[in-house]
Write a protein that holds these residues in place. Structure first.
Motif, PDB file in Angstrom:
ATOM      1  N   ALA A 152       0.831  -1.210   0.000  1.00  0.00           N
ATOM      2  CA  ALA A 152       0.000   0.000   0.000  1.00  0.00           C
ATOM      3  C   ALA A 152       0.860   1.253   0.000  1.00  0.00           C
ATOM      4  O   ALA A 152       0.549   2.250  -0.683  1.00  0.00           O
ATOM      5  CB  ALA A 152      -0.929  -0.034   1.211  1.00  0.00           C
ATOM      6  N   GLU A 153       1.961   1.240   0.777  1.00  0.00           N
ATOM      7  CA  GLU A 153       2.873   2.390   0.800  1.00  0.00           C
ATOM      8  C   GLU A 153       3.498   2.605  -0.577  1.00  0.00           C
ATOM      9  O   GLU A 153       3.609   3.746  -1.051  1.00  0.00           O
ATOM     10  CB  GLU A 153       3.964   2.146   1.837  1.00  0.00           C
ATOM     11  N   ALA A 159       1.683   6.625  -6.976  1.00  0.00           N
ATOM     12  CA  ALA A 159       0.694   7.638  -7.360  1.00  0.00           C
ATOM     13  C   ALA A 159       1.308   9.038  -7.320  1.00  0.00           C
ATOM     14  O   ALA A 159       1.088   9.863  -8.231  1.00  0.00           O
ATOM     15  CB  ALA A 159      -0.518   7.552  -6.439  1.00  0.00           C
ATOM     16  N   SER A 160       2.104   9.284  -6.273  1.00  0.00           N
ATOM     17  CA  SER A 160       2.750  10.592  -6.165  1.00  0.00           C
ATOM     18  C   SER A 160       3.741  10.802  -7.293  1.00  0.00           C
ATOM     19  O   SER A 160       3.802  11.890  -7.905  1.00  0.00           O
ATOM     20  CB  SER A 160       3.457  10.717  -4.811  1.00  0.00           C
ATOM     21  N   GLU A 161       4.535   9.795  -7.621  1.00  0.00           N
ATOM     22  CA  GLU A 161       5.515   9.909  -8.689  1.00  0.00           C
ATOM     23  C   GLU A 161       4.828  10.145 -10.023  1.00  0.00           C
ATOM     24  O   GLU A 161       5.315  10.932 -10.865  1.00  0.00           O
ATOM     25  CB  GLU A 161       6.382   8.648  -8.746  1.00  0.00           C
ATOM     26  N   ARG A 162       3.706   9.492 -10.245  1.00  0.00           N
ATOM     27  CA  ARG A 162       3.009   9.683 -11.511  1.00  0.00           C
ATOM     28  C   ARG A 162       2.442  11.105 -11.629  1.00  0.00           C
ATOM     29  O   ARG A 162       2.469  11.717 -12.716  1.00  0.00           O
ATOM     30  CB  ARG A 162       1.889   8.646 -11.651  1.00  0.00           C
ATOM     31  N   GLU A 163       1.955  11.646 -10.501  1.00  0.00           N
ATOM     32  CA  GLU A 163       1.452  13.034 -10.513  1.00  0.00           C
ATOM     33  C   GLU A 163       2.597  14.009 -10.779  1.00  0.00           C
ATOM     34  O   GLU A 163       2.459  14.955 -11.577  1.00  0.00           O
ATOM     35  CB  GLU A 163       0.781  13.357  -9.190  1.00  0.00           C
ATOM     36  N   GLN A 164       3.736  13.771 -10.122  1.00  0.00           N
ATOM     37  CA  GLN A 164       4.884  14.657 -10.325  1.00  0.00           C
ATOM     38  C   GLN A 164       5.416  14.536 -11.750  1.00  0.00           C
ATOM     39  O   GLN A 164       5.885  15.510 -12.346  1.00  0.00           O
ATOM     40  CB  GLN A 164       5.984  14.321  -9.319  1.00  0.00           C
ATOM     41  N   LEU A 165       5.308  13.326 -12.326  1.00  0.00           N
ATOM     42  CA  LEU A 165       5.731  13.154 -13.708  1.00  0.00           C
ATOM     43  C   LEU A 165       4.850  13.968 -14.646  1.00  0.00           C
ATOM     44  O   LEU A 165       5.331  14.598 -15.606  1.00  0.00           O
ATOM     45  CB  LEU A 165       5.696  11.669 -14.084  1.00  0.00           C
ATOM     46  N   GLU A 166       3.561  13.964 -14.394  1.00  0.00           N
ATOM     47  CA  GLU A 166       2.657  14.760 -15.217  1.00  0.00           C
ATOM     48  C   GLU A 166       2.992  16.248 -15.125  1.00  0.00           C
ATOM     49  O   GLU A 166       3.018  16.973 -16.149  1.00  0.00           O
ATOM     50  CB  GLU A 166       1.210  14.513 -14.792  1.00  0.00           C
ATOM     51  N   SER A 167       3.266  16.707 -13.887  1.00  0.00           N
ATOM     52  CA  SER A 167       3.622  18.118 -13.704  1.00  0.00           C
ATOM     53  C   SER A 167       4.934  18.452 -14.404  1.00  0.00           C
ATOM     54  O   SER A 167       5.055  19.488 -15.088  1.00  0.00           O
ATOM     55  CB  SER A 167       3.731  18.439 -12.221  1.00  0.00           C
ATOM     56  N   ALA A 168       5.920  17.563 -14.261  1.00  0.00           N
ATOM     57  CA  ALA A 168       7.211  17.808 -14.917  1.00  0.00           C
ATOM     58  C   ALA A 168       7.059  17.788 -16.419  1.00  0.00           C
ATOM     59  O   ALA A 168       7.731  18.551 -17.136  1.00  0.00           O
ATOM     60  CB  ALA A 168       8.221  16.759 -14.458  1.00  0.00           C
ATOM     61  N   GLN A 169       6.188  16.921 -16.937  1.00  0.00           N
ATOM     62  CA  GLN A 169       5.967  16.869 -18.382  1.00  0.00           C
ATOM     63  C   GLN A 169       5.336  18.164 -18.890  1.00  0.00           C
ATOM     64  O   GLN A 169       5.707  18.672 -19.956  1.00  0.00           O
ATOM     65  CB  GLN A 169       5.063  15.666 -18.717  1.00  0.00           C
ATOM     66  N   THR A 220       9.976   2.053  -8.307  1.00  0.00           N
ATOM     67  CA  THR A 220       8.876   1.791  -7.362  1.00  0.00           C
ATOM     68  C   THR A 220       8.016   0.613  -7.830  1.00  0.00           C
ATOM     69  O   THR A 220       7.554  -0.201  -7.027  1.00  0.00           O
ATOM     70  CB  THR A 220       8.012   3.046  -7.208  1.00  0.00           C
ATOM     71  N   GLU A 221       7.790   0.543  -9.143  1.00  0.00           N
ATOM     72  CA  GLU A 221       7.021  -0.589  -9.657  1.00  0.00           C
ATOM     73  C   GLU A 221       7.764  -1.903  -9.426  1.00  0.00           C
ATOM     74  O   GLU A 221       7.146  -2.939  -9.135  1.00  0.00           O
ATOM     75  CB  GLU A 221       6.749  -0.377 -11.147  1.00  0.00           C
TER      76      GLU A 221
END
Length: 461
Positions: A152-153, A159-169, A220-221
């Motif tokens: 779960a952690e 999820a956080s990394e994917r959000e930050q990836l979207e922002s960085a993109q 992480t995956e």
């Protein structure tokens, strides 16, 4: 002269006359004896003549041939199936040795865990102390819960990394657009080369940020995949611990009868130790042996051996009880020590007050092969195993036959017989070609053609 005469006169009178009397008596005596003998002989002869003349001569009866009163059997052409009588033993078609899958101290035993008692499927027959196995289940559950929390952690971090990836993109896209504008303005001289280089630097930084986020996601995956594998292992550990906890209870696998038990409360048992045996009393079978000849006949018969119906009888308590059965299978090998092939017949339900038990010695009646177009005759009709006598117009005629099989007191034959022939069924030592016979329902008085009747019971072999 006178003197001699005087001398003769002087002799005693008796002395001078005695010789004369003796001569006459000797002559008469034989005559009298002969006469007496003649008289006796004459009287005997007269008596014999009288007796001979007074005798009554017997009346001579004319000779008539004997006619034997006999039983006959009607020869009927049909398909005959002899019955073989065999002996066998009852076996349990399904039996199991119950073993303790877990080691430990026996805490409780079911009261029906006694040889001869019937139990139902799912009944807990005994239970081993589950303390250690319950602890293993608790530990396995805790380990699995910890792993699931780690997963779960990781999911949250992903999820956080994917959000930050979207922002960085998004920032990368903006930097690309800004660089393109700067290049166009630099061509007109509005921006200096330094300003363009600053925008190139910002684009490079944004590209590194996007690459970093993507790498973080990959790492992480991978960590999550590891935790997933660990969770699967721990799930199996939990199932194993729960299985061992369930194995502390020995359960009846099916409805059946306890055949053996060797366990007591408080005793320690080891894993895989046999504690009891159970057999299915609804899946009993009769095991018997067919000789090679019997098996050969039945195996080549048009009626298959498998599925053939048989009768099983058990003599107990002064009575005989019968169960229907059907041949289910044939032994894999020839039983050389029994001189034939082992056959197993499944016992079918029957409404009998007693229940069959494994080990019972039983008798079986098994239908033999079908002999088509043959005759069934009484045993007493067969003469020397190769001929019979047929009654034709009150006389015996010999017919040759071949003995095929015996069926109890009957014989299955084929040969020189016609459907409907009356076959002699009474054993007569005088049974030969041409002997006169008659049936009991024809009466005992002789007629003009048959002659004198005789009771066959006086002339049986």
């Amino acid at each position: 002269m006178l003197d001699r005469a005087d001398n003769r006169d002087d002799r005693p009178v008796g002395a001078a006359k005695a010789p004369a009397r003796s001569g006459r008596g000797g002559f008469l005596r034989p005559i009298a004896q002969i006469a007496l003998m003649s008289l006796v002989l004459a009287g005997g002869w007269a008596g014999m003549q009288y007796l001979a003349n007074s005798r009554v001569d017997p009346v001579r009866k004319p000779f008539t041939p004997l006619v034997y009163t006999v039983e006959t059997a009607r020869a009927e052409l049909s398909d005959n199936t002899p019955v073989i009588r065999l002996y066998g033993q009852i076996d349990a078609g399904r039996s199991v040795d119950l073993r303790a899958a877990a080691s430990g101290e026996v805490l409780e035993i079911h009261p029906d865990l006694v040889a001869g008692r019937r139990v139902e499927a799912g009944t807990v027959l005994l239970r081993v102390d589950p303390f250690v196995y319950e602890g293993a289940v608790v530990e396995a559950r805790a380990n699995l819960a910890s792993t699931r929390a780690a997963i779960a952690e990781i999911d949250a971090r992903l999820a956080s990394e994917r959000e930050q990836l979207e922002s960085a993109q998004m920032q990368l896209d903006l930097a690309k657009a800004d660089l393109e504008r700067a290049l166009s303005l630099a061509d007109t001289g509005t921006l200096t080369d330094k300003q363009v280089d600053d925008r190139r630097l910002i684009l490079s930084q944004r590209e590194q940020a996007v690459s970093q986020r993507r790498n973080n996601i990959l790492i992480t995956e991978a960590q999550r995949a590891q935790q997933d594998a660990n969770a699967s292992r721990l799930e199996w550990k939990l199932r194993e611990a729960e299985r061992k906890l369930e194995d502390t209870a020995v359960v009846a696998p099916f409805d059946g009868v306890i055949s053996d038990e060797s366990i007591e409360t408080g005793r320690s048992v080891s894993a895989n130790e046999v504690v009891a045996s159970i057999y299915d009393d609804t899946a009993l079978e009769a095991r018997f042996t067919l000789t090679n000849a019997q098996y050969g006949r039945m195996a080549t018969d048009t009626d298959p051996l498998l599925g053939r119906e048989v009768d099983v009888s058990w003599s107990v308590g002064g009575r005989e009880y019968v169960w229907p059965a059907a041949i289910d299978r044939i032994g894999a090998r020839v039983a050389a020590e029994r001189g034939g092939v082992e056959v197993f017949a499944t016992i079918l339900p029957a409404d009998n007050p007693v229940e069959l038990r494994p080990g019972a010695f039983v008798a079986l009646t098994v239908p033999d092969r079908v002999w088509r177009d043959t005759f069934r005759l009484p045993e007493t009709a067969i003469r020397s195993s190769d001929h019979v006598f047929v009654v034709v117009d009150g006389r015996l005629e010999r017919r040759d036959v071949s003995l095929i099989a015996w069926d109890g007191e009957d014989a299955i034959v084929e040969g020189d017989l016609a459907n409907g022939d009356e076959v002699l069924a009474t054993r007569l030592t005088e049974a030969t070609e041409g002997v006169r016979v008659r049936k009991p329902d024809q009466g005992n008085a002789p007629d003009a053609t048959s002659g004198q009747t005789t009771n066959p019971s006086d002339l049986q072999e």
